[in-house]
Design a protein around this motif. Structure first.
Motif, short mmCIF file in Angstrom:
data_model
loop_
_atom_site.label_atom_id
_atom_site.label_comp_id
_atom_site.label_asym_id
_atom_site.label_seq_id
_atom_site.Cartn_x
_atom_site.Cartn_y
_atom_site.Cartn_z
N PHE A 139 -69.76 2.03 -88.99
CA PHE A 139 -69.48 1.01 -87.98
C PHE A 139 -70.04 -0.34 -88.38
CE2 PHE A 139 -69.62 5.06 -85.82
CZ PHE A 139 -68.58 5.01 -84.92
N GLN B 269 -72.95 4.59 -79.58
CA GLN B 269 -73.70 5.83 -79.75
C GLN B 269 -72.79 7.04 -79.54
OE1 GLN B 269 -77.24 6.37 -80.41
NE2 GLN B 269 -76.85 4.34 -81.23
N ALA C 13 -70.35 7.16 -82.52
CA ALA C 13 -71.00 7.66 -83.73
C ALA C 13 -71.07 9.19 -83.67
CB ALA C 13 -72.39 7.07 -83.88
N GLY C 14 -71.41 9.70 -82.50
CA GLY C 14 -71.45 11.16 -82.34
C GLY C 14 -70.07 11.77 -82.52
N GLN C 15 -69.06 11.12 -81.95
CA GLN C 15 -67.70 11.64 -82.05
C GLN C 15 -67.22 11.73 -83.49
OE1 GLN C 15 -65.37 9.08 -79.57
NE2 GLN C 15 -65.59 10.36 -77.79
N LEU D 244 -63.40 15.40 -88.65
CA LEU D 244 -64.32 15.60 -89.78
C LEU D 244 -63.67 15.26 -91.12
CD1 LEU D 244 -66.15 18.81 -88.61
CD2 LEU D 244 -66.97 16.47 -88.62
N LEU E 65 -82.30 11.35 -74.52
CA LEU E 65 -83.65 10.82 -74.72
C LEU E 65 -83.68 9.30 -74.57
CD1 LEU E 65 -86.44 11.94 -75.27
CD2 LEU E 65 -86.11 11.44 -77.69
N LEU F 43 -68.87 12.05 -86.01
CA LEU F 43 -69.64 13.06 -86.74
C LEU F 43 -69.31 14.46 -86.23
CD1 LEU F 43 -73.04 11.18 -86.97
CD2 LEU F 43 -71.54 11.75 -88.87
N GLY F 44 -68.24 14.56 -85.46
CA GLY F 44 -67.75 15.88 -85.07
C GLY F 44 -68.55 16.55 -83.97
N MET F 45 -69.36 15.78 -83.23
CA MET F 45 -70.15 16.42 -82.17
C MET F 45 -69.29 16.64 -80.93
SD MET F 45 -73.75 14.43 -82.29
CE MET F 45 -74.48 13.91 -83.83
N THR F 46 -69.67 17.66 -80.17
CA THR F 46 -69.00 17.90 -78.89
C THR F 46 -69.60 16.95 -77.86
OG1 THR F 46 -70.63 19.52 -78.22
CG2 THR F 46 -68.72 20.35 -79.40
N LYS G 241 -78.15 15.61 -77.48
CA LYS G 241 -78.85 15.31 -78.73
C LYS G 241 -78.97 13.81 -79.00
CE LYS G 241 -79.34 19.58 -80.13
NZ LYS G 241 -80.64 20.18 -80.43
N VAL G 242 -78.05 13.05 -78.45
CA VAL G 242 -78.04 11.62 -78.79
C VAL G 242 -78.44 10.75 -77.60
CG1 VAL G 242 -76.62 9.69 -79.54
CG2 VAL G 242 -76.30 11.94 -80.57
N VAL G 243 -77.79 10.98 -76.47
CA VAL G 243 -77.90 10.02 -75.37
C VAL G 243 -79.13 10.27 -74.48
CG1 VAL G 243 -76.74 9.19 -73.30
CG2 VAL G 243 -75.42 9.66 -75.35
N GLN H 95 -83.63 7.34 -81.80
CA GLN H 95 -84.78 8.22 -81.58
C GLN H 95 -85.06 9.15 -82.74
OE1 GLN H 95 -81.73 8.64 -80.37
NE2 GLN H 95 -81.52 10.48 -79.14
N TYR H 96 -84.22 9.08 -83.78
CA TYR H 96 -84.43 9.95 -84.92
C TYR H 96 -84.82 9.15 -86.16
CZ TYR H 96 -82.01 13.49 -82.14
OH TYR H 96 -81.65 14.36 -81.15
N GLN I 199 -73.08 18.01 -76.99
CA GLN I 199 -74.03 17.70 -78.06
C GLN I 199 -74.37 16.21 -78.05
OE1 GLN I 199 -71.85 19.16 -81.47
NE2 GLN I 199 -72.97 21.09 -81.52
#
Lengths: 213, 295
Positions: free
Chosen positions: B91, A114, A117-119, B85, A135, A121-124, A131-133, B99-100, A127
Protein backbone atom coordinates in the motif's frame (compact mmCIF):
# COMPACT_ATOMS: atom_id res chain seq x y z
CA UNK A 1 -18.79 3.27 67.80
CA UNK A 2 -16.32 4.18 65.09
CA UNK A 3 -15.55 0.53 64.43
CA UNK A 4 -19.19 -0.40 64.39
CA UNK A 5 -19.88 2.26 61.78
CA UNK A 6 -16.80 1.25 59.78
CA UNK A 7 -17.95 -2.35 59.71
CA UNK A 8 -21.52 -1.46 58.80
CA UNK A 9 -20.35 0.79 56.03
CA UNK A 10 -18.03 -1.97 54.86
CA UNK A 11 -21.02 -4.26 54.56
CA UNK A 12 -22.77 -1.66 52.44
CA UNK A 13 -19.59 -1.22 50.46
CA UNK A 14 -19.72 -4.95 49.72
CA UNK A 15 -23.12 -4.44 48.04
CA UNK A 16 -21.66 -1.48 46.15
CA UNK A 17 -18.81 -3.67 44.93
CA UNK A 18 -21.22 -6.41 43.93
CA UNK A 19 -23.27 -4.03 41.79
CA UNK A 20 -20.08 -2.62 40.33
CA UNK A 21 -18.51 -5.97 39.47
CA UNK A 22 -21.67 -7.58 38.12
CA UNK A 23 -22.33 -4.55 35.94
CA UNK A 24 -18.85 -4.60 34.47
CA UNK A 25 -18.80 -8.32 33.85
CA UNK A 26 -22.12 -8.26 31.97
CA UNK A 27 -22.04 -4.81 30.38
CA UNK A 28 -18.59 -5.05 28.80
CA UNK A 29 -19.47 -7.94 26.45
CA UNK A 30 -23.07 -6.78 26.00
CA UNK A 31 -21.78 -3.37 24.97
CA UNK A 32 -19.63 -4.97 22.28
CA UNK A 33 -22.65 -6.82 20.91
CA UNK A 34 -24.63 -3.57 20.86
CA UNK A 35 -21.72 -1.85 19.15
CA UNK A 36 -21.74 -4.43 16.38
CA UNK A 37 -25.50 -4.00 16.14
CA UNK A 38 -25.20 -0.24 15.75
CA UNK A 39 -22.61 -0.74 12.98
CA UNK A 40 -24.57 -3.50 11.25
CA UNK A 41 -25.18 -3.30 7.53
CA UNK A 42 -28.63 -4.74 8.19
CA UNK A 43 -30.58 -1.49 8.44
CA UNK A 44 -33.51 -2.57 10.68
CA UNK A 45 -31.15 -4.00 13.30
CA UNK A 46 -29.04 -0.88 13.19
CA UNK A 47 -32.11 1.30 13.64
CA UNK A 48 -33.44 -0.73 16.56
CA UNK A 49 -30.10 -0.61 18.36
CA UNK A 50 -29.71 3.11 17.74
CA UNK A 51 -33.15 3.89 19.10
CA UNK A 52 -32.54 1.65 22.10
CA UNK A 53 -29.26 3.38 22.89
CA UNK A 54 -30.93 6.74 22.47
CA UNK A 55 -33.68 5.85 24.96
CA UNK A 56 -31.30 4.44 27.54
CA UNK A 57 -28.81 7.27 27.28
CA UNK A 58 -31.60 9.78 27.09
CA UNK A 59 -33.33 8.92 30.37
CA UNK A 60 -32.03 9.03 33.94
CA UNK A 61 -30.54 5.84 35.30
CA UNK A 62 -32.62 6.36 38.44
CA UNK A 63 -35.78 6.21 36.37
CA UNK A 64 -34.56 3.06 34.67
CA UNK A 65 -33.97 1.38 38.02
CA UNK A 66 -37.55 2.24 39.04
CA UNK A 67 -38.95 0.93 35.78
CA UNK A 68 -37.05 -2.34 36.02
CA UNK A 69 -38.09 -2.85 39.62
CA UNK A 70 -41.70 -1.70 39.57
CA UNK A 71 -42.49 -2.05 35.86
CA UNK A 72 -43.13 -5.80 35.63
CA UNK A 73 -45.36 -5.77 38.71
CA UNK A 74 -47.35 -2.67 37.76
CA UNK A 75 -47.74 -3.43 34.08
CA UNK A 76 -48.19 -7.17 34.03
CA UNK A 77 -48.92 -8.06 37.63
CA UNK A 78 -45.77 -10.15 37.88
CA UNK A 79 -43.80 -10.44 41.08
CA UNK A 80 -40.92 -8.17 42.04
CA UNK A 81 -37.35 -8.98 41.18
CA UNK A 82 -34.86 -9.17 43.99
CA UNK A 83 -33.87 -5.56 44.64
CA UNK A 84 -30.19 -6.06 44.00
CA UNK A 85 -30.91 -8.06 40.87
CA UNK A 86 -33.20 -5.31 39.57
CA UNK A 87 -30.50 -2.73 40.17
CA UNK A 88 -27.89 -4.84 38.41
CA UNK A 89 -30.16 -5.40 35.40
CA UNK A 90 -30.77 -1.66 35.10
CA UNK A 91 -27.07 -0.88 35.44
CA UNK A 92 -26.05 -3.51 32.91
CA UNK A 93 -28.46 -2.18 30.30
CA UNK A 94 -27.50 1.42 30.97
CA UNK A 95 -23.75 0.89 30.96
CA UNK A 96 -23.81 -1.49 28.00
CA UNK A 97 -25.27 1.38 25.97
CA UNK A 98 -22.55 3.80 27.02
CA UNK A 99 -19.86 1.19 26.47
CA UNK A 100 -21.26 0.36 23.03
CA UNK A 101 -20.75 3.95 21.93
CA UNK A 102 -17.18 3.89 23.21
CA UNK A 103 -16.51 0.62 21.39
CA UNK A 104 -18.08 1.95 18.23
CA UNK A 105 -15.94 5.06 18.32
CA UNK A 106 -12.85 2.93 18.87
CA UNK A 107 -13.63 0.47 16.13
CA UNK A 108 -14.53 3.15 13.61
CA UNK A 109 -11.33 5.04 14.36
CA UNK A 110 -9.20 2.20 13.02
CA UNK A 111 -8.14 3.02 9.48
CA UNK A 112 -9.59 1.11 6.56
CA UNK A 113 -6.05 0.28 5.56
CA UNK A 114 -5.67 -2.06 8.51
CA UNK A 115 -8.65 -4.11 7.35
CA UNK A 116 -7.46 -4.09 3.77
CA UNK A 117 -3.96 -5.14 4.75
CA UNK A 118 -5.50 -8.09 6.55
CA UNK A 119 -7.71 -8.89 3.58
CA UNK A 120 -4.94 -8.99 1.02
CA UNK A 121 -3.00 -11.25 3.38
CA UNK A 122 -5.85 -13.73 3.16
CA UNK A 123 -7.19 -13.24 6.68
CA UNK A 124 -10.79 -13.95 7.55
CA UNK A 125 -13.00 -11.25 8.99
CA UNK A 126 -12.70 -12.64 12.50
CA UNK A 127 -8.94 -13.00 12.20
CA UNK A 128 -8.72 -9.38 11.14
CA UNK A 129 -10.85 -8.31 14.08
CA UNK A 130 -9.13 -10.34 16.75
CA UNK A 131 -5.54 -10.35 15.50
CA UNK A 132 -5.28 -6.91 13.96
CA UNK A 133 -7.98 -4.52 15.08
CA UNK A 134 -8.94 -5.46 18.63
CA UNK A 135 -5.78 -4.49 20.48
CA UNK A 136 -5.64 -1.17 18.66
CA UNK A 137 -9.23 -0.53 19.68
CA UNK A 138 -8.48 -1.47 23.28
CA UNK A 139 -5.60 0.96 23.35
CA UNK A 140 -7.79 3.74 22.05
CA UNK A 141 -10.71 3.17 24.38
CA UNK A 142 -8.85 2.80 27.66
CA UNK A 143 -9.08 6.50 28.56
CA UNK A 144 -12.83 6.92 27.88
CA UNK A 145 -13.50 3.54 29.48
CA UNK A 146 -11.71 4.51 32.65
CA UNK A 147 -13.90 7.59 32.86
CA UNK A 148 -17.03 5.55 32.47
CA UNK A 149 -15.95 2.90 34.96
CA UNK A 150 -15.14 5.51 37.58
CA UNK A 151 -18.55 7.06 37.05
CA UNK A 152 -20.05 3.63 37.59
CA UNK A 153 -18.49 3.41 41.06
CA UNK A 154 -20.40 6.47 42.15
CA UNK A 155 -23.57 5.70 40.23
CA UNK A 156 -24.04 2.62 42.39
CA UNK A 157 -25.35 5.00 45.05
CA UNK A 158 -28.51 5.37 42.95
CA UNK A 159 -29.48 1.89 44.08
CA UNK A 160 -30.84 3.29 47.31
CA UNK A 161 -33.88 4.56 45.42
CA UNK A 162 -35.27 1.04 45.73
CA UNK A 163 -33.82 0.52 49.21
CA UNK A 164 -30.78 -1.52 48.33
CA UNK A 165 -28.41 -1.45 51.27
CA UNK A 166 -25.39 -0.05 49.52
CA UNK A 167 -22.88 2.07 51.36
CA UNK A 168 -24.55 5.44 50.92
CA UNK A 169 -27.91 4.05 52.01
CA UNK A 170 -26.30 2.62 55.16
CA UNK A 171 -24.69 5.96 55.92
CA UNK A 172 -27.89 7.84 55.19
CA UNK A 173 -29.75 5.69 57.69
CA UNK A 174 -27.34 6.94 60.36
CA UNK A 175 -28.23 10.53 59.60
CA UNK A 176 -31.86 9.78 60.15
CA UNK A 177 -30.90 8.64 63.62
CA UNK A 178 -28.97 11.88 64.12
CA UNK A 179 -25.47 10.74 63.26
CA UNK A 180 -24.05 12.84 60.45
CA UNK A 181 -20.38 11.93 60.11
CA UNK A 182 -20.79 8.41 58.63
CA UNK A 183 -22.23 10.06 55.54
CA UNK A 184 -19.01 11.95 54.94
CA UNK A 185 -16.97 8.98 56.01
CA UNK A 186 -18.24 7.08 52.93
CA UNK A 187 -16.07 9.33 50.77
CA UNK A 188 -13.04 7.47 52.10
CA UNK A 189 -14.37 4.22 50.69
CA UNK A 190 -15.18 5.72 47.34
CA UNK A 191 -11.84 7.47 47.12
CA UNK A 192 -9.88 4.34 47.91
CA UNK A 193 -11.87 2.35 45.36
CA UNK A 194 -11.47 4.96 42.64
CA UNK A 195 -7.81 5.35 43.56
CA UNK A 196 -7.21 1.66 42.98
CA UNK A 197 -9.08 1.82 39.66
CA UNK A 198 -7.08 4.84 38.56
CA UNK A 199 -3.85 2.99 39.27
CA UNK A 200 -5.15 -0.03 37.42
CA UNK A 201 -6.09 1.95 34.33
CA UNK A 202 -2.78 3.78 34.46
CA UNK A 203 -1.09 0.39 34.51
CA UNK A 204 -3.07 -0.82 31.49
CA UNK A 205 -2.28 2.35 29.57
CA UNK A 206 1.38 1.93 30.35
CA UNK A 207 1.27 -1.72 29.31
CA UNK A 208 -0.14 -0.70 25.93
CA UNK A 209 2.42 2.02 25.45
CA UNK A 210 4.79 -0.25 23.58
CA UNK A 211 3.10 0.58 20.29
CA UNK A 212 1.41 3.57 18.73
CA UNK A 213 -1.73 3.73 16.65
CA UNK B 1 -2.21 -17.57 -23.34
CA UNK B 2 -0.41 -15.12 -21.11
CA UNK B 3 0.15 -15.75 -17.41
CA UNK B 4 -2.21 -13.00 -16.32
CA UNK B 5 -5.09 -11.98 -18.53
CA UNK B 6 -7.44 -9.20 -17.54
CA UNK B 7 -10.36 -8.71 -19.86
CA UNK B 8 -12.72 -5.78 -20.01
CA UNK B 9 -12.55 -4.73 -16.37
CA UNK B 10 -15.24 -2.20 -15.59
CA UNK B 11 -15.99 -0.55 -12.29
CA UNK B 12 -18.30 2.25 -11.35
CA UNK B 13 -18.79 4.05 -8.06
CA UNK B 14 -22.24 5.57 -8.08
CA UNK B 15 -22.49 7.67 -11.20
CA UNK B 16 -18.82 7.74 -12.10
CA UNK B 17 -17.38 4.98 -14.16
CA UNK B 18 -13.79 4.70 -13.01
CA UNK B 19 -12.70 1.78 -15.16
CA UNK B 20 -14.20 1.74 -18.61
CA UNK B 21 -13.11 -1.59 -19.96
CA UNK B 22 -9.48 -2.32 -19.15
CA UNK B 23 -7.80 -5.29 -20.79
CA UNK B 24 -4.17 -6.29 -20.60
CA UNK B 25 -1.99 -9.31 -20.20
CA UNK B 26 1.28 -10.01 -18.49
CA UNK B 27 3.81 -12.81 -18.76
CA UNK B 28 5.37 -14.54 -15.80
CA UNK B 29 8.43 -12.72 -14.51
CA UNK B 30 7.48 -9.45 -16.17
CA UNK B 31 7.17 -6.11 -14.50
CA UNK B 32 4.28 -3.92 -15.53
CA UNK B 33 4.32 -0.23 -14.71
CA UNK B 34 0.99 1.56 -14.62
CA UNK B 35 1.23 5.33 -15.02
CA UNK B 36 -1.30 8.10 -15.39
CA UNK B 37 -2.61 11.15 -13.61
CA UNK B 38 -4.46 10.95 -10.29
CA UNK B 39 -8.08 9.96 -10.53
CA UNK B 40 -7.52 8.13 -13.77
CA UNK B 41 -8.29 4.71 -12.31
CA UNK B 42 -4.82 3.26 -11.67
CA UNK B 43 -5.38 2.52 -8.02
CA UNK B 44 -8.88 1.23 -8.64
CA UNK B 45 -7.47 -1.18 -11.19
CA UNK B 46 -4.96 -2.46 -8.66
CA UNK B 47 -7.65 -2.80 -6.00
CA UNK B 48 -9.80 -4.74 -8.45
CA UNK B 49 -6.91 -7.11 -9.12
CA UNK B 50 -6.61 -7.74 -5.39
CA UNK B 51 -10.40 -8.00 -5.03
CA UNK B 52 -10.52 -5.15 -2.54
CA UNK B 53 -13.04 -3.83 -5.02
CA UNK B 54 -15.18 -6.16 -7.07
CA UNK B 55 -15.31 -5.24 -10.75
CA UNK B 56 -18.77 -4.84 -12.24
CA UNK B 57 -17.72 -6.52 -15.44
CA UNK B 58 -14.79 -8.47 -16.73
CA UNK B 59 -12.78 -11.60 -16.18
CA UNK B 60 -9.41 -12.35 -14.71
CA UNK B 61 -7.41 -15.42 -15.64
CA UNK B 62 -4.20 -16.41 -13.92
CA UNK B 63 -2.08 -19.29 -15.14
CA UNK B 64 -5.02 -20.62 -17.14
CA UNK B 65 -7.39 -20.60 -14.17
CA UNK B 66 -10.33 -18.22 -14.21
CA UNK B 67 -10.05 -16.46 -10.86
CA UNK B 68 -12.80 -13.99 -11.36
CA UNK B 69 -15.78 -13.62 -13.60
CA UNK B 70 -18.21 -10.80 -12.97
CA UNK B 71 -21.83 -11.57 -12.17
CA UNK B 72 -21.36 -14.91 -10.44
CA UNK B 73 -23.21 -13.94 -7.31
CA UNK B 74 -22.44 -13.96 -3.65
CA UNK B 75 -21.16 -17.52 -3.35
CA UNK B 76 -18.32 -16.81 -5.76
CA UNK B 77 -17.43 -13.66 -3.83
CA UNK B 78 -17.18 -15.63 -0.61
CA UNK B 79 -14.54 -17.83 -2.20
CA UNK B 80 -12.46 -14.82 -3.17
CA UNK B 81 -10.54 -14.89 0.08
CA UNK B 82 -8.32 -17.77 -0.99
CA UNK B 83 -7.97 -16.31 -4.46
CA UNK B 84 -6.63 -13.11 -3.01
CA UNK B 85 -3.53 -15.04 -2.03
CA UNK B 86 -2.49 -15.13 -5.68
CA UNK B 87 -1.91 -11.41 -5.38
CA UNK B 88 0.12 -9.43 -2.91
CA UNK B 89 -0.38 -5.72 -2.39
CA UNK B 90 1.94 -3.09 -1.03
CA UNK B 91 0.00 0.00 0.00
CA UNK B 92 0.90 3.61 -0.40
CA UNK B 93 0.45 4.11 3.34
CA UNK B 94 2.26 0.87 4.31
CA UNK B 95 -0.55 -0.24 6.65
CA UNK B 96 1.72 -2.21 8.92
CA UNK B 97 0.13 -3.65 12.05
CA UNK B 98 1.29 -1.23 14.76
CA UNK B 99 1.05 -3.62 17.70
CA UNK B 100 3.42 -6.18 16.22
CA UNK B 101 7.15 -6.14 15.75
CA UNK B 102 8.64 -6.10 12.28
CA UNK B 103 9.20 -9.83 12.58
CA UNK B 104 5.64 -10.58 13.66
CA UNK B 105 4.22 -8.34 10.93
CA UNK B 106 5.91 -10.54 8.35
CA UNK B 107 5.10 -13.76 10.16
CA UNK B 108 1.47 -13.20 11.13
CA UNK B 109 -0.37 -14.13 7.94
CA UNK B 110 1.84 -17.16 7.38
CA UNK B 111 1.19 -18.29 10.93
CA UNK B 112 -2.57 -17.94 10.55
CA UNK B 113 -2.62 -19.91 7.32
CA UNK B 114 -0.35 -22.58 8.77
CA UNK B 115 -2.62 -22.88 11.77
CA UNK B 116 -5.64 -23.35 9.54
CA UNK B 117 -3.87 -26.07 7.58
CA UNK B 118 -2.87 -27.71 10.84
CA UNK B 119 -6.42 -27.65 12.19
CA UNK B 120 -7.70 -29.24 9.00
CA UNK B 121 -5.12 -32.00 9.29
CA UNK B 122 -6.09 -32.55 12.90
CA UNK B 123 -9.72 -32.88 11.93
CA UNK B 124 -8.86 -35.38 9.22
CA UNK B 125 -6.88 -37.41 11.72
CA UNK B 126 -9.75 -37.38 14.16
CA UNK B 127 -12.03 -38.76 11.46
CA UNK B 128 -9.53 -41.52 10.66
CA UNK B 129 -9.30 -42.35 14.34
CA UNK B 130 -13.04 -42.62 14.64
CA UNK B 131 -13.21 -45.02 11.71
CA UNK B 132 -10.48 -47.29 13.08
CA UNK B 133 -11.38 -50.44 15.05
CA UNK B 134 -11.33 -49.80 18.81
CA UNK B 135 -8.42 -52.17 19.43
CA UNK B 136 -6.08 -50.15 17.23
CA UNK B 137 -7.17 -46.73 18.35
CA UNK B 138 -4.69 -46.31 21.13
CA UNK B 139 -1.70 -47.11 18.96
CA UNK B 140 -3.03 -44.97 16.13
CA UNK B 141 -3.62 -42.07 18.45
CA UNK B 142 -0.03 -42.15 19.61
CA UNK B 143 1.25 -42.18 16.06
CA UNK B 144 -1.02 -39.36 15.03
CA UNK B 145 0.11 -37.24 17.90
CA UNK B 146 3.70 -37.71 16.88
CA UNK B 147 3.00 -36.81 13.27
CA UNK B 148 1.03 -33.74 14.27
CA UNK B 149 3.75 -32.41 16.51
CA UNK B 150 6.24 -32.96 13.69
CA UNK B 151 4.03 -31.07 11.28
CA UNK B 152 3.73 -28.19 13.72
CA UNK B 153 7.47 -28.06 14.34
CA UNK B 154 8.10 -28.19 10.62
CA UNK B 155 5.64 -25.40 9.90
CA UNK B 156 7.21 -23.28 12.57
CA UNK B 157 10.71 -23.79 11.32
CA UNK B 158 9.76 -23.06 7.72
CA UNK B 159 7.93 -19.86 8.65
CA UNK B 160 10.75 -18.63 10.82
CA UNK B 161 13.41 -19.31 8.21
CA UNK B 162 11.32 -17.66 5.58
CA UNK B 163 10.76 -14.59 7.70
CA UNK B 164 14.47 -14.25 8.45
CA UNK B 165 15.29 -14.61 4.75
CA UNK B 166 12.82 -11.89 3.86
CA UNK B 167 14.26 -9.58 6.49
CA UNK B 168 17.68 -10.02 4.92
CA UNK B 169 16.23 -9.42 1.50
CA UNK B 170 14.80 -6.04 2.44
CA UNK B 171 17.87 -5.26 4.53
CA UNK B 172 16.15 -4.96 7.89
CA UNK B 173 17.48 -7.88 9.92
CA UNK B 174 18.70 -5.61 12.66
CA UNK B 175 15.19 -4.11 13.00
CA UNK B 176 13.40 -7.40 13.49
CA UNK B 177 12.23 -6.54 17.01
CA UNK B 178 11.36 -2.91 16.35
CA UNK B 179 7.77 -1.68 16.22
CA UNK B 180 6.54 0.15 13.13
CA UNK B 181 6.45 3.57 14.83
CA UNK B 182 10.17 3.24 15.49
CA UNK B 183 10.96 2.99 11.79
CA UNK B 184 11.31 5.57 9.05
CA UNK B 185 8.75 5.57 6.26
CA UNK B 186 11.18 3.89 3.91
CA UNK B 187 11.90 1.15 6.41
CA UNK B 188 8.20 0.66 7.05
CA UNK B 189 7.56 0.28 3.36
CA UNK B 190 10.34 -2.28 3.10
CA UNK B 191 8.72 -4.25 5.92
CA UNK B 192 5.42 -4.03 4.04
CA UNK B 193 7.13 -5.46 0.97
CA UNK B 194 8.55 -8.34 2.99
CA UNK B 195 5.12 -8.92 4.53
CA UNK B 196 3.53 -9.14 1.09
CA UNK B 197 6.26 -11.48 -0.13
CA UNK B 198 5.80 -13.78 2.86
CA UNK B 199 2.83 -15.49 1.25
CA UNK B 200 4.66 -15.95 -2.08
CA UNK B 201 2.01 -14.28 -4.22
CA UNK B 202 2.06 -15.03 -7.93
CA UNK B 203 1.82 -11.36 -8.65
CA UNK B 204 2.98 -8.60 -6.36
CA UNK B 205 1.25 -5.26 -6.75
CA UNK B 206 2.53 -1.90 -5.59
CA UNK B 207 0.18 1.03 -5.15
CA UNK B 208 2.36 4.12 -5.46
CA UNK B 209 4.83 2.65 -3.00
CA UNK B 210 6.90 5.80 -2.65
CA UNK B 211 4.24 8.52 -2.79
CA UNK B 212 3.93 8.81 0.97
CA UNK B 213 7.68 8.99 1.49
CA UNK B 214 10.07 11.88 1.82
CA UNK B 215 12.09 12.21 -1.38
CA UNK B 216 15.31 11.06 0.26
CA UNK B 217 13.64 7.81 1.35
CA UNK B 218 12.23 6.76 -2.01
CA UNK B 219 15.57 5.42 -3.22
CA UNK B 220 15.86 2.61 -0.71
CA UNK B 221 12.35 1.37 -1.46
CA UNK B 222 12.81 1.53 -5.22
CA UNK B 223 16.10 -0.35 -4.88
CA UNK B 224 14.35 -3.14 -2.98
CA UNK B 225 11.65 -3.37 -5.65
CA UNK B 226 14.28 -3.44 -8.38
CA UNK B 227 16.07 -6.16 -6.47
CA UNK B 228 12.96 -8.31 -6.62
CA UNK B 229 12.89 -8.14 -10.39
CA UNK B 230 15.98 -10.27 -10.73
CA UNK B 231 14.29 -13.12 -8.93
CA UNK B 232 11.64 -13.69 -11.61
CA UNK B 233 8.64 -12.48 -9.66
CA UNK B 234 5.80 -10.92 -11.58
CA UNK B 235 4.99 -7.40 -10.49
CA UNK B 236 2.53 -4.63 -11.22
CA UNK B 237 3.65 -1.21 -10.08
CA UNK B 238 1.44 1.85 -10.04
CA UNK B 239 3.87 4.71 -9.84
CA UNK B 240 4.54 8.40 -10.33
CA UNK B 241 8.26 7.75 -10.61
CA UNK B 242 8.75 7.88 -14.36
CA UNK B 243 12.47 7.22 -14.19
CA UNK B 244 11.79 4.16 -12.09
CA UNK B 245 9.11 2.94 -14.49
CA UNK B 246 11.51 3.42 -17.37
CA UNK B 247 14.29 1.46 -15.76
CA UNK B 248 12.41 -1.39 -14.14
CA UNK B 249 9.36 -2.12 -16.28
CA UNK B 250 9.15 -4.55 -19.17
CA UNK B 251 5.82 -3.16 -20.09
CA UNK B 252 4.12 0.17 -19.46
CA UNK B 253 0.44 1.06 -19.43
CA UNK B 254 -0.74 4.64 -19.44
CA UNK B 255 -4.26 4.97 -18.05
CA UNK B 256 -6.35 8.09 -18.53
CA UNK B 257 -10.04 8.48 -17.70
CA UNK B 258 -10.52 4.79 -17.07
CA UNK B 259 -9.15 3.49 -20.35
CA UNK B 260 -5.73 2.35 -21.48
CA UNK B 261 -4.61 5.25 -23.57
CA UNK B 262 -1.26 3.82 -24.50
CA UNK B 263 0.75 0.71 -23.85
CA UNK B 264 3.99 -0.84 -24.89
CA UNK B 265 7.61 -1.21 -23.87
CA UNK B 266 9.13 1.65 -21.89
CA UNK B 267 10.97 2.75 -25.03
CA UNK B 268 7.75 2.96 -26.97
CA UNK B 269 5.67 4.71 -24.34
CA UNK B 270 8.32 7.12 -23.11
CA UNK B 271 10.31 7.44 -26.31
CA UNK B 272 7.68 7.78 -29.00
CA UNK B 273 4.21 8.04 -27.51
CA UNK B 274 1.48 7.84 -30.11
CA UNK B 275 -1.33 9.45 -28.20
CA UNK B 276 -1.56 13.18 -27.60
CA UNK B 277 -2.78 12.56 -24.03
CA UNK B 278 0.30 10.51 -23.26
CA UNK B 279 2.57 13.18 -24.62
CA UNK B 280 0.84 15.84 -22.52
CA UNK B 281 1.05 13.69 -19.40
CA UNK B 282 4.73 12.94 -19.87
CA UNK B 283 5.48 16.59 -20.53
CA UNK B 284 3.72 17.77 -17.41
CA UNK B 285 5.26 15.10 -15.20
CA UNK B 286 8.68 16.02 -16.54
CA UNK B 287 8.00 19.67 -15.73
CA UNK B 288 6.86 18.77 -12.23
CA UNK B 289 10.01 16.80 -11.68
CA UNK B 290 12.22 19.65 -12.80
CA UNK B 291 10.13 22.11 -10.86
CA UNK B 292 10.55 19.95 -7.81
CA UNK B 293 14.28 19.98 -8.22
CA UNK B 294 14.38 23.73 -8.51
CA UNK B 295 12.53 24.06 -5.26
Amino acid sequence: MFWQVTLNLLEGFGVTCLIFAATLVCALPLGLILAFGSMSKFKPLKAVVKVFVWIIRGTPLMLQILVIYYGPALLFGWGFLDRVVAVIVAFVINYACYFSEIYRGGIESISKGQYEAGQVLGMTKSQIFFKVVLLQVVKRIVPPMSNEVITLVKDTSLARIIVVEEILKVAYDYTIRGLIWPLFYTAVYYLIFVGVLTLLFGFIEKKLNYFRV
Amino acid sequence: MAFLEVKNYRKRFGDTEVLKGISFSLEKGEVLAVIGSSGGGKTTLLRCLNFLEIPDEGTLTLGGEVLFEAGQGKAALARLRKKRLHFGLVFQQFNLFPQYTVYKNILLAQALLAKEAFQRKKKDFAAVLKAAPPSERKKLKGEQRKILSEIRANQKQRMEERTERLLVRVGLSEKRDAYPYQLSGGQQQRVAIARALALSPDILCFDEPTSALDPELTGEVLRVIKGLKSSDSTMIVVTHEMEFAKSVADHVIFIADGVIEEEGTPEEVFGSPRSEKTRAFLRSSEQNRLGGEDA
